[in-house]
Design a protein around this motif. Structure first.
Motif, short mmCIF file in Angstrom:
data_model
loop_
_atom_site.label_atom_id
_atom_site.label_comp_id
_atom_site.label_asym_id
_atom_site.label_seq_id
_atom_site.Cartn_x
_atom_site.Cartn_y
_atom_site.Cartn_z
N PHE A 177 0.91 -1.13 -0.01
CA PHE A 177 0.03 -0.15 -0.12
C PHE A 177 0.86 0.95 0.04
CE2 PHE A 177 0.71 -1.32 4.31
CZ PHE A 177 0.93 -0.27 4.74
N MET A 178 2.02 1.54 -0.55
CA MET A 178 2.92 2.12 -0.33
C MET A 178 3.41 2.72 -2.00
SD MET A 178 2.66 3.07 2.38
CE MET A 178 4.69 4.11 3.05
N MET A 179 3.17 3.97 -2.36
CA MET A 179 4.16 4.53 -3.37
C MET A 179 5.12 5.13 -3.28
SD MET A 179 1.73 6.33 -6.82
CE MET A 179 0.42 4.52 -6.59
N LEU A 180 5.69 4.90 -4.46
CA LEU A 180 7.62 6.37 -3.67
C LEU A 180 6.98 7.78 -5.09
CD1 LEU A 180 10.07 3.08 -2.98
CD2 LEU A 180 9.22 5.60 -1.86
N THR A 181 6.83 8.64 -4.45
CA THR A 181 7.36 9.13 -6.19
C THR A 181 8.84 9.57 -6.27
OG1 THR A 181 5.33 11.27 -5.59
CG2 THR A 181 7.15 11.80 -6.83
N VAL A 182 9.08 9.37 -7.72
CA VAL A 182 10.11 9.51 -8.31
C VAL A 182 10.49 11.05 -8.94
CG1 VAL A 182 11.47 7.14 -7.90
CG2 VAL A 182 10.27 7.84 -10.07
N HIS A 183 11.75 11.08 -9.09
CA HIS A 183 12.42 12.25 -10.10
C HIS A 183 13.22 12.19 -11.12
CE1 HIS A 183 9.86 15.11 -7.48
NE2 HIS A 183 10.68 13.68 -6.23
N SER A 184 13.07 10.63 -11.13
CA SER A 184 14.37 10.05 -12.03
C SER A 184 14.06 8.53 -11.85
CB SER A 184 15.60 10.88 -12.69
OG SER A 184 15.53 10.06 -10.87
N SER A 185 14.35 8.08 -13.45
CA SER A 185 14.09 6.25 -13.01
C SER A 185 15.77 6.18 -12.99
CB SER A 185 14.71 6.32 -14.92
OG SER A 185 15.45 6.58 -15.46
N SER A 186 16.55 6.63 -12.45
CA SER A 186 17.76 5.83 -11.35
C SER A 186 16.94 6.09 -9.97
CB SER A 186 18.81 6.76 -11.28
OG SER A 186 18.27 8.32 -11.25
N GLU A 187 16.52 6.58 -9.64
CA GLU A 187 15.94 7.00 -8.40
C GLU A 187 14.87 5.87 -8.44
OE1 GLU A 187 13.82 10.05 -7.02
OE2 GLU A 187 15.50 11.41 -6.76
N ALA A 188 13.90 5.29 -9.51
CA ALA A 188 13.29 4.21 -9.26
C ALA A 188 13.68 2.49 -9.64
CB ALA A 188 12.77 3.89 -10.50
N LYS A 189 15.36 2.95 -10.40
CA LYS A 189 16.26 1.55 -9.84
C LYS A 189 16.72 1.16 -9.06
CE LYS A 189 18.65 1.47 -14.73
NZ LYS A 189 19.14 1.54 -15.66
N PHE A 190 17.30 2.44 -8.25
CA PHE A 190 16.97 2.51 -7.00
C PHE A 190 16.92 1.26 -6.41
CE2 PHE A 190 17.59 3.48 -2.28
CZ PHE A 190 18.96 3.30 -2.13
N TYR A 191 15.25 2.12 -6.23
CA TYR A 191 14.66 1.39 -4.69
C TYR A 191 13.79 -0.10 -5.63
CZ TYR A 191 12.58 5.45 -2.46
OH TYR A 191 13.11 6.81 -1.72
N LEU A 192 13.86 -0.42 -6.74
CA LEU A 192 13.65 -1.63 -7.54
C LEU A 192 14.57 -2.26 -7.06
CD1 LEU A 192 12.44 -1.26 -10.97
CD2 LEU A 192 10.59 -1.81 -9.29
N ALA A 193 15.84 -2.12 -7.24
CA ALA A 193 16.98 -3.57 -7.02
C ALA A 193 17.01 -4.00 -5.36
CB ALA A 193 18.23 -2.71 -6.84
N ASP A 194 16.36 -2.85 -4.57
CA ASP A 194 16.14 -3.28 -3.15
C ASP A 194 15.11 -3.91 -2.81
OD1 ASP A 194 17.11 -2.30 -0.68
OD2 ASP A 194 14.47 -1.93 -0.19
N ASN A 195 13.87 -3.39 -4.13
CA ASN A 195 12.26 -4.99 -3.90
C ASN A 195 11.79 -4.80 -5.14
OD1 ASN A 195 10.30 -5.03 -3.97
ND2 ASN A 195 9.75 -4.88 -1.78
N LYS A 196 12.12 -5.53 -5.75
CA LYS A 196 11.39 -5.56 -7.32
C LYS A 196 9.66 -5.42 -7.33
CE LYS A 196 10.66 -11.16 -7.24
NZ LYS A 196 9.60 -10.33 -7.88
N ASP A 197 9.11 -5.34 -6.00
CA ASP A 197 7.20 -5.02 -6.14
C ASP A 197 7.37 -3.73 -6.32
OD1 ASP A 197 7.28 -8.22 -6.58
OD2 ASP A 197 6.94 -8.27 -4.01
N ARG A 198 8.36 -2.84 -5.82
CA ARG A 198 8.27 -1.55 -5.32
C ARG A 198 7.45 -0.64 -6.69
NH1 ARG A 198 12.21 -0.12 -1.90
NH2 ARG A 198 11.12 -1.53 0.30
N MET A 199 6.17 0.45 -6.50
CA MET A 199 5.60 1.36 -6.94
C MET A 199 5.68 2.58 -6.85
SD MET A 199 2.17 0.46 -8.66
CE MET A 199 1.31 1.84 -10.25
#
Length: 310
Positions: A177-199
């Motif tokens: 039930f959590m979503m992360l605002t990302v200002h670049s694709s590099s931020e999204a890639k960091f979070y996905l490396a930590d957990n592939k299920d992030r939104m």
């Protein structure tokens, strides 16, 4: 007989009033049990309920932004999820506050980061009109605990390190039930490396930003796209590109149409967003906006299982 009828009528009115209050106390909730549910709720199908995002929770007299009480007040009127603003105290407690300083939204003065969390407890939050309320600054942890089983939280990125945010979500098992605002694709890639299920809520305001996400390999099934604050012809290309990927598009009226003074003008603007093709309307006035677009909301059968009241 007449006196008895009057008493019965008065009793009926009283009971109806009590029932109405009880009904109002119930909240609209989003029933999400897994990250897959979260991804499915925000997947574009072409027959979706238009979702309301309460920017900082919403701004209603008596209810301050970034406050659990405000989130609850909004949910009593409409299903919604919430964009919120985590920041760090002097002793590294993550709390909710939009500004780096306390002056605008609290009874405190100066930088938030100059205070420990215990010191912040002496202050009270103000509503959008500057009125002091009884509410204090909440922690992100207590907000996560409150939100579970009720709604989705969209965490903006302020001064909290990405790793610290990722660690907190893992600690609380909150990725359903959590979503992360990302200002670049590099931020999204960091979070996905930590957990592939992030939104994610991603800034995709033009074709170049779309192509950046496309080339990064980030799954479009795990993001919504913030395309800007305005209804404009350039949106049509973004709708076409993103809808083809199954991605919902969000227009935020917080910095644009919410500023209109006339309620009828605001209503017309919210309706124009719904007509334009956006699947998500982010706003400082979620209750008002939800009422304005009620006739334009389509109840897609595949999504109904995620909506309830309690």
């Amino acid at each position: 007989m007449k006196a008895k009828m009057i008493r019965l009528t008065a009793l009926f009115v009283l009971l109806s009033s009590v029932c109405s209050v009880k009904a109002q106390e119930k909240m609209n909730v989003l029933k999400l049990k897994s990250p897959k549910d979260l991804h499915d709720l925000f997947r574009y199908t072409g027959n979706d309920i238009i979702l309301i995002s309460g920017h900082r929770g919403g701004m209603v007299p008596g209810f301050p932004e970034n406050s659990i009480a405000t989130f609850e007040n909004t949910l009593r009127h409409t299903p919604a999820f919430f964009e919120i603003d985590p920041r760090l105290t002097k002793d590294s407690v993550i709390v909710l506050l939009h500004d780096a300083t306390l002056d605008r939204t609290t009874t405190g003065k100066g930088k938030l980061s100059d205070y420990t969390f215990e010191e912040l407890n002496q202050f009270r939050l103000k509503d959008a009109e500057g009125n002091v309320t009884k509410y204090s600054i909440p922690t992100l942890t207590e907000t996560i605990d409150w939100a579970r089983g009720k709604t989705v939280l969209n965490l903006d990125h302020k001064d909290v390190p990405l790793q610290m945010t990722a660690d907190l979500l893992r600690k609380h098992n909150a990725d359903a039930f959590m979503m992360l605002t990302v200002h670049s694709s590099s931020e999204a890639k960091f979070y996905l490396a930590d957990n592939k299920d992030r939104m994610f809520s991603a800034f995709i305001r033009n074709k170049k930003e779309f192509e950046d996400y496309e080339n990064s390999g980030i799954p479009f099934s795990q993001l919504i796209a913030y395309i800007g604050p305005l209804v404009k012809p350039e949106n049509l290309e973004l709708y076409r590109l993103l809808h083809k990927k199954g991605t919902m598009c969000m227009i935020s009226s917080a910095s644009s149409y919410d500023k209109l003074k006339d309620p009828e003008e605001r209503k017309g603007a919210y309706v124009s967003i719904a007509k334009d093709g956006a699947s998500i309307l982010e706003t400082d006035m979620p209750i008002e906006a939800a009422e304005a677009i009620r006739d334009f909301q389509k109840a897609g059968k595949s999504k109904q299982k995620f909506f309830g009241r309690k």
